[in-house]
Write an enzyme that holds these catalytic residues in place. Sequence first.
Site, short mmCIF file in Angstrom:
data_model
loop_
_atom_site.label_atom_id
_atom_site.label_comp_id
_atom_site.label_asym_id
_atom_site.label_seq_id
_atom_site.Cartn_x
_atom_site.Cartn_y
_atom_site.Cartn_z
N ARG A 235 -29.80 -78.24 -53.65
CA ARG A 235 -30.64 -79.33 -54.12
C ARG A 235 -31.29 -78.90 -55.43
O ARG A 235 -31.65 -77.73 -55.62
CB ARG A 235 -31.73 -79.66 -53.09
CG ARG A 235 -31.24 -80.47 -51.90
CD ARG A 235 -30.78 -81.88 -52.31
NE ARG A 235 -30.39 -82.71 -51.18
CZ ARG A 235 -29.14 -82.86 -50.74
NH1 ARG A 235 -28.15 -82.22 -51.34
NH2 ARG A 235 -28.89 -83.66 -49.72
N HIS A 283 -23.31 -84.87 -58.31
CA HIS A 283 -23.53 -84.71 -56.86
C HIS A 283 -22.30 -85.12 -56.05
O HIS A 283 -22.36 -86.01 -55.20
CB HIS A 283 -24.76 -85.50 -56.41
CG HIS A 283 -25.36 -85.00 -55.12
ND1 HIS A 283 -26.71 -84.95 -54.87
CD2 HIS A 283 -24.77 -84.52 -54.00
CE1 HIS A 283 -26.92 -84.46 -53.65
NE2 HIS A 283 -25.75 -84.20 -53.10
C1 GLV Z 1 -25.09 -83.88 -49.66
O1 GLV Z 1 -25.69 -83.52 -50.61
C2 GLV Z 1 -25.54 -83.72 -48.30
O2 GLV Z 1 -26.72 -83.40 -48.10
O3 GLV Z 1 -24.73 -83.90 -47.38
#
Ligand code: GLV
Length: 320
Positions: A235, A283
């Site tokens: 993150r 992402h």
């Molecule tokens: C993706 O970032 C997840 O948390 O699955």
Amino acid sequence: MTLRIVFCARETTAQVWAEALRVALVREGVDADVWPRDAGQAAVDAHAPQADVAVVWRPPAVLFEEQRHLQAVFNLGAGVDALLALPGLPAKASVFRLEDAGMARALSEYVLAAVLRVYRRFDRYAVSQSQQRWQPESLPARERYGVGVLGLGVLGATIAMTLSGHGFAVRGHARTRREIAGVDCRAGDAEFASFLDGLDVLVSVLPATPATRGILDHRALARLAAGAHVVNVGRGAALVEADLLVLLDAGHLGGATLDVFAIEPLPADHPYWARRDIVITPHVAAETELEPAIEQVAGKLARWSRGDPVSGAVDRERGY
Ligand code: GLV
């Protein structure tokens, strides 16, 4: 008794996923009524049918105003930061997250590609090519090429084993001691500095929690080897973006490969966009795959409905 399940997940075709869940629950022998709720609908539907369980991915906050009898919430992703941040998430509902469901392989592939790109000097050859220079680069010995994986849950451990399988000198770090064949595992605050010291590549798989916020700051990143590369697939909140830029500009760090950011989508005026030493991906390192995710959620739901222990239970205090 029929289990009542509301399915509300962004980035999915809700009808298709809800139907897949219905089928998987039949296979698990769970009598359930599953219905989709549009994740894009921001207004409360006062007449919404009440569910016992919600299966979600980044649901709108109003879902929890609408659903007043939820006993459990199953997150269709590994990271629960966005979910836990929703004020209406009922305090008494149990929260469960996905544990692997195809993500470990996808993340390992992404990280391996990033590490090999740096290790095999593709970035430098791109520069040479732009100058029409025929310039062979020497390769460091891979058994002395230090790659560190920060966060050793199911995902981090698989990444560490993949890198180790390629012959790199792999270190890992987690809050508590882990045993992973071929990986030098460090633990806790006391061993954080020695984990970072002299790494050629640092890979963060950390979730966003109060304890990980800003953990990769100037002090931490300065411990990496000169020219080191930073990969973030956890993150964005763990990495202090301004500190990364300072160390790149100072020439201490060589580059970064980033899939996650403090703010997503990455704002149009963000300084990262213009940099040649940062690879940005939106992402996508490990997207939730329908089949393994639904199969896993159905299995967890079946165990939960029988009162059996369910893995992937989220500790709300800890944040993952
Ligand atoms: C993706 O970032 C997840 O948390 O699955």
